[in-house]
Motif scaffolding. Structure first.
Motif, short mmCIF file in Angstrom:
data_model
loop_
_atom_site.label_atom_id
_atom_site.label_comp_id
_atom_site.label_asym_id
_atom_site.label_seq_id
_atom_site.Cartn_x
_atom_site.Cartn_y
_atom_site.Cartn_z
N LYS A 41 5.07 9.06 0.49
CA LYS A 41 5.45 9.44 1.86
C LYS A 41 5.38 8.24 2.78
CE LYS A 41 4.43 14.34 1.75
NZ LYS A 41 3.72 15.44 2.40
N ILE A 42 4.46 7.31 2.48
CA ILE A 42 4.27 6.11 3.30
C ILE A 42 4.15 4.90 2.38
CG2 ILE A 42 2.74 4.92 4.93
CD1 ILE A 42 1.60 7.76 5.63
N VAL A 43 4.86 3.82 2.71
CA VAL A 43 4.68 2.54 2.03
C VAL A 43 4.48 1.49 3.12
CG1 VAL A 43 5.71 0.78 0.55
CG2 VAL A 43 6.07 3.21 0.03
N ILE A 44 3.43 0.70 2.96
CA ILE A 44 3.14 -0.38 3.92
C ILE A 44 3.24 -1.70 3.18
CG2 ILE A 44 1.45 -1.37 5.51
CD1 ILE A 44 0.22 1.49 5.68
N HIS A 45 4.04 -2.61 3.73
CA HIS A 45 4.17 -3.95 3.17
C HIS A 45 4.04 -4.93 4.33
CE1 HIS A 45 6.51 -7.51 1.81
NE2 HIS A 45 5.70 -7.35 0.79
N GLY A 46 3.04 -5.78 4.26
CA GLY A 46 2.78 -6.68 5.37
C GLY A 46 2.43 -5.87 6.61
N GLN A 47 3.18 -6.04 7.66
CA GLN A 47 2.96 -5.32 8.91
C GLN A 47 4.00 -4.23 9.15
OE1 GLN A 47 0.22 -5.89 11.07
NE2 GLN A 47 -0.38 -6.90 9.18
N THR A 48 4.73 -3.87 8.08
CA THR A 48 5.82 -2.91 8.20
C THR A 48 5.50 -1.61 7.47
OG1 THR A 48 7.37 -4.76 8.30
CG2 THR A 48 8.31 -2.59 7.93
N VAL A 49 5.78 -0.49 8.13
CA VAL A 49 5.55 0.85 7.59
C VAL A 49 6.90 1.50 7.31
CG1 VAL A 49 4.60 3.14 8.08
CG2 VAL A 49 3.44 1.10 8.97
N TYR A 50 7.06 2.00 6.10
CA TYR A 50 8.27 2.72 5.70
C TYR A 50 7.89 4.17 5.41
CZ TYR A 50 9.77 -2.08 4.81
OH TYR A 50 10.05 -3.41 4.93
N LEU A 51 8.57 5.10 6.04
CA LEU A 51 8.33 6.52 5.77
C LEU A 51 9.47 7.07 4.94
CD1 LEU A 51 7.20 7.89 9.26
CD2 LEU A 51 5.80 6.84 7.46
N CYS A 52 9.13 8.01 4.06
CA CYS A 52 10.19 8.71 3.34
C CYS A 52 10.91 9.61 4.34
CB CYS A 52 9.61 9.53 2.18
SG CYS A 52 8.58 10.92 2.67
N GLY A 53 12.08 10.08 3.97
CA GLY A 53 12.85 10.95 4.85
C GLY A 53 12.06 12.20 5.19
N GLN A 54 12.10 12.57 6.47
CA GLN A 54 11.37 13.75 6.94
C GLN A 54 12.35 14.83 7.37
OE1 GLN A 54 7.86 14.05 6.85
NE2 GLN A 54 8.35 12.28 5.57
N VAL A 55 12.06 16.05 6.96
CA VAL A 55 12.84 17.21 7.37
C VAL A 55 11.88 18.18 8.04
CG1 VAL A 55 14.57 16.92 5.56
CG2 VAL A 55 12.56 18.33 5.11
N GLY A 56 12.43 19.15 8.73
CA GLY A 56 11.58 20.11 9.44
C GLY A 56 12.03 21.53 9.19
N ALA A 57 11.19 22.44 9.61
CA ALA A 57 11.48 23.87 9.48
C ALA A 57 12.03 24.39 10.80
CB ALA A 57 10.22 24.62 9.10
N THR B 280 0.86 -1.19 0.00
CA THR B 280 0.00 0.00 0.00
C THR B 280 0.89 1.23 0.00
OG1 THR B 280 -1.68 -1.18 1.27
CG2 THR B 280 -1.82 1.23 1.26
N ARG B 281 0.63 2.13 -0.93
CA ARG B 281 1.39 3.38 -1.01
C ARG B 281 0.44 4.54 -0.72
NH1 ARG B 281 5.99 1.46 -3.55
NH2 ARG B 281 5.60 -0.39 -4.77
N MET B 282 0.88 5.46 0.12
CA MET B 282 0.05 6.60 0.51
C MET B 282 0.79 7.90 0.19
SD MET B 282 -1.13 4.95 4.14
CE MET B 282 -2.50 6.02 4.52
#
Length: 114
Positions: free
Chosen positions: A13-29, A3-5
């Motif tokens: 920004k989010i990829v879910i495979h099985g029971q695992t969640v992968y987030l793209c790199g996050q930066v902040g202001a 699942t890609r969100m």
């Protein structure tokens, strides 16, 4: 099943495979590493919630700093954010980030909530 969100041409920004969640790199202001780290972790919280996970379910974090001299300042924010007893596997290194004003980027892999 994958699942890609919040998917764009370049990345999701989010990829879910099985029971695992992968987030793209996050930066902040923000002007300081602490400000950027707080904002970045707030974004991580929001994406984990959207995916059905939480900071208590983080398996691994990879942190890139533009300058390792900022390690202690970033860690002060990180240590306050990670729930006690739920510290993930973690790596931190120095890298040239996508824009000069960026000081920190965090990449997170987490498990879905049971």
């Amino acid at each position: 099943m994958i699942t890609r969100m919040e998917t764009g041409t370049r990345m999701s920004k989010i990829v879910i495979h099985g029971q695992t969640v992968y987030l793209c790199g996050q930066v902040g202001a923000g002007a300081t590493v602490a400000d950027q780290t707080r904002d970045c972790l707030s974004r991580v919280d929001a994406l984990l919630e959207q995916a059905g996970s939480s900071r208590e379910h983080i398996l691994q974090a990879i942190i890139w700093l533009a300058d390792m001299a900022d390690f202690a300042e970033m860690n002060a924010v990180w240590d306050a954010w990670v729930p006690e007893g739920h510290a993930p596997a973690r790596a931190c290194g120095e890298a040239r980030l996508a824009r000069d004003e960026l000081r920190v980027e965090i990449i997170v892999t987490a498990a879905l909530k049971a």
